[in-house]
Design an enzyme around this catalytic site. Structure first.
Site, short mmCIF file in Angstrom:
data_model
loop_
_atom_site.label_atom_id
_atom_site.label_comp_id
_atom_site.label_asym_id
_atom_site.label_seq_id
_atom_site.Cartn_x
_atom_site.Cartn_y
_atom_site.Cartn_z
N THR A 85 0.87 -1.18 0.00
CA THR A 85 0.00 0.00 0.00
C THR A 85 0.91 1.23 0.00
O THR A 85 1.05 1.90 1.01
CB THR A 85 -0.92 0.02 1.25
OG1 THR A 85 -0.09 -0.14 2.43
CG2 THR A 85 -1.94 -1.09 1.20
N PHE A 147 4.18 -7.20 11.65
CA PHE A 147 5.07 -6.18 12.22
C PHE A 147 6.53 -6.43 11.88
O PHE A 147 7.42 -6.01 12.61
CB PHE A 147 4.89 -6.14 13.74
CG PHE A 147 3.46 -5.92 14.17
CD1 PHE A 147 2.93 -4.64 14.22
CD2 PHE A 147 2.64 -7.00 14.48
CE1 PHE A 147 1.61 -4.44 14.59
CE2 PHE A 147 1.32 -6.80 14.85
CZ PHE A 147 0.80 -5.53 14.91
N LEU A 148 6.78 -7.13 10.78
CA LEU A 148 8.17 -7.54 10.52
C LEU A 148 9.06 -6.36 10.11
O LEU A 148 8.62 -5.40 9.49
CB LEU A 148 8.23 -8.64 9.48
CG LEU A 148 7.68 -8.41 8.08
CD1 LEU A 148 8.66 -7.69 7.19
CD2 LEU A 148 7.33 -9.76 7.47
N ARG A 149 10.31 -6.47 10.53
CA ARG A 149 11.33 -5.48 10.15
C ARG A 149 12.20 -6.08 9.07
O ARG A 149 12.56 -7.26 9.14
CB ARG A 149 12.26 -5.18 11.34
CG ARG A 149 11.62 -4.51 12.50
CD ARG A 149 12.50 -4.68 13.73
NE ARG A 149 12.62 -6.08 14.11
CZ ARG A 149 13.48 -6.55 15.02
NH1 ARG A 149 14.31 -5.74 15.62
NH2 ARG A 149 13.52 -7.83 15.32
N GLU A 150 12.57 -5.27 8.10
CA GLU A 150 13.52 -5.75 7.10
C GLU A 150 14.83 -6.10 7.81
O GLU A 150 15.22 -5.43 8.77
CB GLU A 150 13.76 -4.67 6.03
CG GLU A 150 12.51 -4.41 5.23
CD GLU A 150 12.74 -3.49 4.04
OE1 GLU A 150 13.89 -3.34 3.60
OE2 GLU A 150 11.75 -2.93 3.55
N GLY A 257 13.58 6.10 7.30
CA GLY A 257 13.14 5.98 5.91
C GLY A 257 12.56 4.59 5.73
O GLY A 257 12.10 3.96 6.68
N CYS A 260 7.96 1.65 4.98
CA CYS A 260 6.82 1.62 5.92
C CYS A 260 6.64 2.91 6.71
O CYS A 260 5.63 3.59 6.56
CB CYS A 260 6.99 0.45 6.89
SG CYS A 260 6.86 -1.13 6.08
N LYS A 263 5.64 6.37 4.79
CA LYS A 263 4.34 6.40 4.10
C LYS A 263 3.20 6.09 5.07
O LYS A 263 2.09 6.59 4.91
CB LYS A 263 4.33 5.48 2.88
CG LYS A 263 4.52 4.00 3.13
CD LYS A 263 3.25 3.19 2.99
CE LYS A 263 3.51 1.72 3.20
NZ LYS A 263 2.35 0.96 3.61
N LYS A 322 18.62 1.45 5.74
CA LYS A 322 19.24 0.97 6.97
C LYS A 322 20.16 -0.19 6.59
O LYS A 322 20.07 -0.71 5.47
CB LYS A 322 18.19 0.52 7.99
CG LYS A 322 17.39 -0.71 7.60
CD LYS A 322 16.48 -1.12 8.74
CE LYS A 322 15.84 -2.46 8.48
NZ LYS A 322 14.95 -2.90 9.54
C1 UDX Z 1 9.43 -0.86 10.42
C2 UDX Z 1 8.90 -1.39 11.76
O1 UDX Z 1 9.99 -1.49 12.69
C3 UDX Z 1 8.22 -2.73 11.58
O2 UDX Z 1 7.66 -3.17 12.81
C4 UDX Z 1 7.11 -2.57 10.53
O3 UDX Z 1 6.47 -3.82 10.32
C5 UDX Z 1 7.69 -2.05 9.23
O4 UDX Z 1 8.37 -0.80 9.48
P1 UDX Z 1 11.58 -1.36 8.91
O5 UDX Z 1 11.03 -0.36 7.95
O6 UDX Z 1 12.11 -2.66 8.40
O7 UDX Z 1 10.45 -1.76 9.98
O8 UDX Z 1 12.78 -0.65 9.68
P2 UDX Z 1 13.15 -0.20 11.16
O9 UDX Z 1 14.19 -1.08 11.69
O10 UDX Z 1 11.96 0.03 11.99
O11 UDX Z 1 13.85 1.20 10.83
C6 UDX Z 1 13.11 2.24 10.17
C7 UDX Z 1 13.99 3.46 9.96
O12 UDX Z 1 14.21 4.12 11.20
C8 UDX Z 1 15.37 3.19 9.36
O13 UDX Z 1 15.64 4.17 8.39
C9 UDX Z 1 16.30 3.34 10.54
O14 UDX Z 1 17.60 3.77 10.16
C10 UDX Z 1 15.59 4.41 11.35
N1 UDX Z 1 15.89 4.39 12.79
C11 UDX Z 1 15.58 3.31 13.55
C12 UDX Z 1 16.48 5.51 13.38
O15 UDX Z 1 16.76 6.52 12.72
N2 UDX Z 1 16.74 5.49 14.72
C13 UDX Z 1 16.43 4.41 15.50
O16 UDX Z 1 16.69 4.48 16.71
C14 UDX Z 1 15.84 3.29 14.90
#
Ligand code: UDX
Length: 442
Positions: A85, A147-150, A257, A260, A263, A322
């Protein structure tokens, strides 16, 4: 149990492989024949640790297949809707065309007793709009957010923090069906929350909104630290020791960024506005604004250090949003690289995994795979994705290659003292221009 997974992008490909690894018989459906062929050959169309191996293993065991034909879902008792989405091209709202297309294709092939389990992140109210058509086919609609994280996607799917089931009014049977799907997780003690469709949809966006808010909160503190002369890392350590606050997601830097968080908070504030709760959306608009300010701030830092950007050679360490990912969707690193280039800098980008995906969306930048080659001749080095190989890079070796020893740490991971000893001028986002504060936990 036989299940189908419709939409085999990030979420769907991982979910399909994970469900097959639990012993279910899984058919994955996607409209893209190239993606289907890759998945069937045991290759994910994106980088995710261990996923190729899991796809190949469950495929060989005969429990996982992929198809472009929606008719092949017949016989599955649960159909997981896993399409994306994304943000709409012309607004902050979610683009629901893929979700709508799935329901249009799936409903005609449903059989009485089937369960349709939505996993896509959708604006609140989306599920309710599909209950009648699913029930008219004798099936049930539940919302079961993911809720998965990449980078940790398999682990997060197989060992989630919680399972959330959103049920339609009067649905007394679907929870037991999902319990059978997730029997192993439930046996391991995973908490299970059963609620209505609306709350289940909101749980997902609220979770991502909270995470985004936490990051922007600490980045707002970073803005203050920079002007007041404090150190945001020490501040985060100190407030994070309060268990009500916690240290996780207080990593200040160039911000969040990915596919998820950005957006989802934008779609949330659009939906809040549509529903007459605009003030609630206002909070997330501020979270977004703080996040985007960090990118502009890094560009300003580099410009100030170099006394101008036009013609300066700037090496950007990182393109992925990331580490452990080749995903450049809404990547702060790539955005900063583009901003530096449009301000006149001669930008070289390096990344261990994401150069191909970055080149597709930003073909005008120069990409160099090798770290040392990328740093050779640089007037400034800017670390924007905290890959371990950048965090642990040798400042003496890199110092011998750079034209000027100026480094901007946009993720606060470098050993500042070691870089300074090696002759680098070090600017750390969220710290005053001087030695960092030290936490005394005693
Ligand atoms: C996220 C959610 O964590 C996950 O539960 C959901 O299902 C999808 O979106 P993801 O996008 O894989 O997962 O990445 P995440 O590890 O959450 O990091 C998101 C962004 O935040 C990255 O750009 C990361 O660098 C940034 N980040 C994270 C920070 O800038 N500071 C932090 O302390 C943690």
């Amino acid at each position: 149990m036989k299940v189908s997974v419709i939409g085999c992008g990030y979420l769907g490909a991982v979910h399909a492989a994970a469900m097959a690894s639990l012993g279910h018989e899984v058919v994955g459906v996607d409209v893209d024949p190239i993606r289907v062929a890759a998945l069937a050959a045991g290759r994910a169309p994106f980088y995710e640790p261990d996923l190729d191996e899991l796809l190949a293993r469950t495929g060989r065991a005969g429990r996982l297949s992929f198809t472009t034909d929606i008719e092949d879902v017949k016989g599955a008792s649960v159909h997981f809707v896993c399409v994306g989405t994304p943000q709409s091209a012309d607004s902050d709202a979610a683009d629901l065309r893929y979700v709508e297309a799935v329901f249009a294709a799936l409903v005609p092939v449903l059989q009485p007793g089937d369960v349709v389990a939505g996993k896509s992140t959708v604006p609140v109210g989306t599920a309710e709009g599909h209950v009648a058509e699913v029930e008219a086919a004798g099936a049930r609609l539940v919302w079961n957010p993911e809720f998965l994280r990449e980078g940790y996607a398999i682990r997060d799917t197989l060992s989630p923090d919680r399972l959330v089931y959103g049920l339609a009014p009067g649905d007394a049977t679907s929870a037991a069906v999902l319990d059978a799907v997730y029997a192993r997780q439930l046996d391991a003690g995973t908490p299970r929350i059963v609620t209505d469709l609306t709350t289940a949809e909101l749980v997902k966006v609220a979770a991502n909104s909270f995470l985004a808010t936490k990051i922007s909160f600490i980045n707002a503190m970073a803005e203050l630290c920079e002007v007041a002369g404090g150190d945001v890392g020490t501040l985060a350590d100190a407030i994070g020791l309060d268990p009500r606050i916690g240290r996780k997601f207080l990593g200040a830097g160039v911000g969040f960024g990915g596919g998820c968080l950005p957006k989802d908070i934008r779609a949330f504030s659009v939906r809040a506005h549509e529903l007459g709760a605009d003030s609630a959306g206002g909070l997330l608009r501020e979270v977004d604004a703080i996040n985007l300010r960090r990118r502009a701030h890094v560009v300003d830092l580099v410009q100030n250090e170099l006394g101008g950007l036009v013609g300066a050679r700037v090496t950007v360490l990182g393109a992925a949003f990331k580490p452990d990912s080749d995903d450049v969707r809404d990547s702060p690193a790539l955005d900063v690289a583009l901003r530096l280039a449009s301000a006149g800098a001669d930008v070289v980008v390096t990344d261990p995994r994401a150069i191909d995906s970055a080149r597709r969306v930003a073909p005008g930048l120069t990409y160099v795979a090798d770290l040392e080659d990328a740093v050779r001749g640089a007037d400034a080095v800017v670390l924007l994705t905290e890959w371990p190989q950048y965090r642990d890079a040798d400042p003496v070796r890199l110092g011998a290659l750079a034209s000027r020893r100026v480094v901007v740490d946009g993720r606060r991971v470098l050993d500042r003292a070691a870089w300074e000893v090696a002759g680098w001028r070090v600017r750390v986002i969220g710290s005053a221009d001087g030695p960092m504060g030290i936490l005394s936990a005693g």
